[in-house]
Write a protein that holds these residues in place. Structure first.
Motif, PDB file in Angstrom:
ATOM      1  N   SER A 199       0.853  -1.183   0.000  1.00 30.26           N
ATOM      2  CA  SER A 199       0.000   0.000   0.000  1.00 30.26           C
ATOM      3  C   SER A 199       0.891   1.235   0.000  1.00 30.26           C
ATOM      4  CB  SER A 199      -0.896   0.029   1.238  1.00 30.26           C
ATOM      5  OG  SER A 199      -1.795  -1.041   1.199  1.00 30.26           O
ATOM      6  N   LEU A 200       0.643   2.104  -0.967  1.00 31.59           N
ATOM      7  CA  LEU A 200       1.387   3.352  -1.084  1.00 31.59           C
ATOM      8  C   LEU A 200       0.427   4.518  -0.925  1.00 31.59           C
ATOM      9  CD1 LEU A 200       3.427   2.397  -4.273  1.00 31.59           C
ATOM     10  CD2 LEU A 200       4.190   2.244  -1.901  1.00 31.59           C
ATOM     11  N   SER A 201       0.951   5.650  -0.479  1.00 36.52           N
ATOM     12  CA  SER A 201       0.092   6.831  -0.348  1.00 36.52           C
ATOM     13  C   SER A 201      -0.134   7.448  -1.721  1.00 36.52           C
ATOM     14  CB  SER A 201       0.704   7.849   0.610  1.00 36.52           C
ATOM     15  OG  SER A 201       1.961   8.268   0.141  1.00 36.52           O
ATOM     16  N   GLY A 202      -1.374   7.889  -1.948  1.00 35.84           N
ATOM     17  CA  GLY A 202      -1.758   8.501  -3.221  1.00 35.84           C
ATOM     18  C   GLY A 202      -2.079   9.970  -3.038  1.00 35.84           C
ATOM     19  N   LEU A 203      -3.067  10.433  -3.786  1.00 36.64           N
ATOM     20  CA  LEU A 203      -3.455  11.835  -3.756  1.00 36.64           C
ATOM     21  C   LEU A 203      -4.199  12.181  -2.469  1.00 36.64           C
ATOM     22  CD1 LEU A 203      -4.769  12.196  -7.414  1.00 36.64           C
ATOM     23  CD2 LEU A 203      -2.562  12.953  -6.504  1.00 36.64           C
ATOM     24  N   SER A 204      -4.040  13.420  -2.029  1.00 33.07           N
ATOM     25  CA  SER A 204      -4.782  13.923  -0.874  1.00 33.07           C
ATOM     26  C   SER A 204      -6.035  14.640  -1.357  1.00 33.07           C
ATOM     27  CB  SER A 204      -3.921  14.903  -0.070  1.00 33.07           C
ATOM     28  OG  SER A 204      -2.794  14.251   0.448  1.00 33.07           O
ATOM     29  N   THR A 205      -7.131  14.447  -0.656  1.00 36.27           N
ATOM     30  CA  THR A 205      -8.363  15.160  -0.963  1.00 36.27           C
ATOM     31  C   THR A 205      -8.873  15.820   0.316  1.00 36.27           C
ATOM     32  OG1 THR A 205      -9.697  13.188  -0.587  1.00 36.27           O
ATOM     33  CG2 THR A 205      -9.035  13.619  -2.850  1.00 36.27           C
ATOM     34  N   TYR A 206      -9.600  16.911   0.134  1.00 37.04           N
ATOM     35  CA  TYR A 206     -10.115  17.672   1.269  1.00 37.04           C
ATOM     36  C   TYR A 206     -11.616  17.862   1.127  1.00 37.04           C
ATOM     37  CZ  TYR A 206      -5.242  18.577   2.188  1.00 37.04           C
ATOM     38  OH  TYR A 206      -3.915  18.417   2.458  1.00 37.04           O
ATOM     39  N   GLY A 207     -12.307  17.808   2.260  1.00 33.43           N
ATOM     40  CA  GLY A 207     -13.744  18.025   2.283  1.00 33.43           C
ATOM     41  C   GLY A 207     -14.083  19.504   2.144  1.00 33.43           C
ATOM     42  N   LYS A 208     -15.331  19.813   2.329  1.00 33.87           N
ATOM     43  CA  LYS A 208     -15.827  21.191   2.208  1.00 33.87           C
ATOM     44  C   LYS A 208     -15.739  21.901   3.552  1.00 33.87           C
ATOM     45  CE  LYS A 208     -17.743  20.398  -1.937  1.00 33.87           C
ATOM     46  NZ  LYS A 208     -17.361  20.957  -3.159  1.00 33.87           N
ATOM     47  N   LEU A 209     -15.560  23.195   3.492  1.00 40.49           N
ATOM     48  CA  LEU A 209     -15.616  24.064   4.658  1.00 40.49           C
ATOM     49  C   LEU A 209     -17.006  24.675   4.683  1.00 40.49           C
ATOM     50  CD1 LEU A 209     -14.474  25.829   6.962  1.00 40.49           C
ATOM     51  CD2 LEU A 209     -13.536  27.333   5.217  1.00 40.49           C
ATOM     52  N   SER A 210     -17.723  24.516   5.773  1.00 38.95           N
ATOM     53  CA  SER A 210     -19.075  25.048   5.890  1.00 38.95           C
ATOM     54  C   SER A 210     -19.080  26.148   6.950  1.00 38.95           C
ATOM     55  CB  SER A 210     -20.040  23.932   6.286  1.00 38.95           C
ATOM     56  OG  SER A 210     -21.350  24.431   6.413  1.00 38.95           O
ATOM     57  N   LEU A 211     -19.623  27.305   6.592  1.00 40.86           N
ATOM     58  CA  LEU A 211     -19.709  28.445   7.492  1.00 40.86           C
ATOM     59  C   LEU A 211     -21.162  28.841   7.667  1.00 40.86           C
ATOM     60  CD1 LEU A 211     -16.906  30.688   5.932  1.00 40.86           C
ATOM     61  CD2 LEU A 211     -16.681  29.083   7.832  1.00 40.86           C
ATOM     62  N   LYS A 212     -21.581  29.055   8.918  1.00 38.69           N
ATOM     63  CA  LYS A 212     -22.951  29.495   9.199  1.00 38.69           C
ATOM     64  C   LYS A 212     -22.906  30.780   9.994  1.00 38.69           C
ATOM     65  CE  LYS A 212     -25.054  24.960   9.131  1.00 38.69           C
ATOM     66  NZ  LYS A 212     -26.013  24.059   9.734  1.00 38.69           N
ATOM     67  N   VAL A 261     -30.510  32.096   9.234  1.00 41.57           N
ATOM     68  CA  VAL A 261     -29.115  31.665   9.156  1.00 41.57           C
ATOM     69  C   VAL A 261     -28.737  31.440   7.702  1.00 41.57           C
ATOM     70  CG1 VAL A 261     -27.469  29.855   9.807  1.00 41.57           C
ATOM     71  CG2 VAL A 261     -29.196  30.626  11.449  1.00 41.57           C
ATOM     72  N   GLU A 262     -27.590  31.999   7.309  1.00 38.27           N
ATOM     73  CA  GLU A 262     -27.021  31.748   5.986  1.00 38.27           C
ATOM     74  C   GLU A 262     -25.929  30.700   6.134  1.00 38.27           C
ATOM     75  OE1 GLU A 262     -26.846  35.667   3.338  1.00 38.27           O
ATOM     76  OE2 GLU A 262     -25.728  35.878   5.202  1.00 38.27           O
ATOM     77  N   THR A 263     -25.874  29.766   5.187  1.00 40.15           N
ATOM     78  CA  THR A 263     -24.821  28.752   5.163  1.00 40.15           C
ATOM     79  C   THR A 263     -24.062  28.885   3.860  1.00 40.15           C
ATOM     80  OG1 THR A 263     -26.159  27.239   6.482  1.00 40.15           O
ATOM     81  CG2 THR A 263     -24.320  26.285   5.272  1.00 40.15           C
ATOM     82  N   PHE A 264     -22.748  28.967   3.970  1.00 40.12           N
ATOM     83  CA  PHE A 264     -21.871  29.020   2.805  1.00 40.12           C
ATOM     84  C   PHE A 264     -21.001  27.781   2.833  1.00 40.12           C
ATOM     85  CE2 PHE A 264     -23.013  33.347   3.688  1.00 40.12           C
ATOM     86  CZ  PHE A 264     -23.228  33.891   2.437  1.00 40.12           C
ATOM     87  N   GLU A 265     -21.057  26.991   1.765  1.00 37.48           N
ATOM     88  CA  GLU A 265     -20.200  25.821   1.637  1.00 37.48           C
ATOM     89  C   GLU A 265     -19.071  26.187   0.690  1.00 37.48           C
ATOM     90  OE1 GLU A 265     -21.131  21.801  -0.385  1.00 37.48           O
ATOM     91  OE2 GLU A 265     -21.777  21.634   1.713  1.00 37.48           O
ATOM     92  N   LEU A 266     -17.836  25.994   1.142  1.00 36.86           N
ATOM     93  CA  LEU A 266     -16.668  26.399   0.374  1.00 36.86           C
ATOM     94  C   LEU A 266     -15.862  25.187  -0.063  1.00 36.86           C
ATOM     95  CD1 LEU A 266     -15.462  29.308   2.700  1.00 36.86           C
ATOM     96  CD2 LEU A 266     -17.083  29.426   0.828  1.00 36.86           C
TER      97      LEU A 266
END
Length: 148
Positions: free
Chosen positions: A52-65, A134-139
């Motif tokens: 097993s080798l390390s591959g690409l990194s991925t990141y989730g979304k940043l959510s602001l309320k 409330v406003e929600t911004f997903e980044l």
């Protein structure tokens, strides 16, 4: 001599810094997850085992309320991306999420690089409710690092 254990920080006291945008307060902010893909590799001379080798990194979304106010800065940022795309000048911004201790001192900081709003959402209108709007911004983000 035993080391003294410290209590973990609570997540209710925090600040956000968004380059070029002045916003008074947020009620909630998520810290995006980070995942490193696993790549399975097997050499032709090895009949049994895969590595097993390390591959690409991925990141989730940043959510602001935040509570809905007269400020249009975040909404206008979203509209800029909607009209011109995430590569438009000023569309990508760096953000810092800063965790504060009970005395107000910064104890942890996550720097989010090249964020842009990919979703806007607001709570509904209801004449029978006294809830705060409330406003929600997903980044969407390029990457994130914890620096302290």
């Amino acid at each position: 001599m035993a080391t003294q254990l410290s209590n973990p920080y609570r997540g209710f006291r925090f600040q956000l810094e968004i380059s070029g945008i002045q916003v008074a307060a947020f009620s909630e902010a998520t810290i995006p997850d980070s995942t490193i893909e696993t790549v399975e590799y097997r050499e032709g001379t090895d009949p049994v085992y895969k590595r097993s080798l390390s591959g690409l990194s991925t990141y989730g979304k940043l959510s602001l309320k935040k509570g809905l106010t007269d400020s249009m800065e975040l909404y206008n940022w979203h509209q800029l991306v909607a009209a011109q795309g995430s590569t438009a000048k000023g569309a990508q911004k760096n953000i810092s999420l800063i965790l504060l201790d009970a005395g107000g001192a910064a104890k942890a900081r996550w720097n989010v690089i090249n964020a842009w709003p990919s979703k806007y959402e607001s709570t509904g209108l209801n004449a029978a409710s006294s809830d705060v709007m409330v406003e929600t911004f997903e980044l969407t983000i390029e990457y994130m690092t914890r620096v302290t």
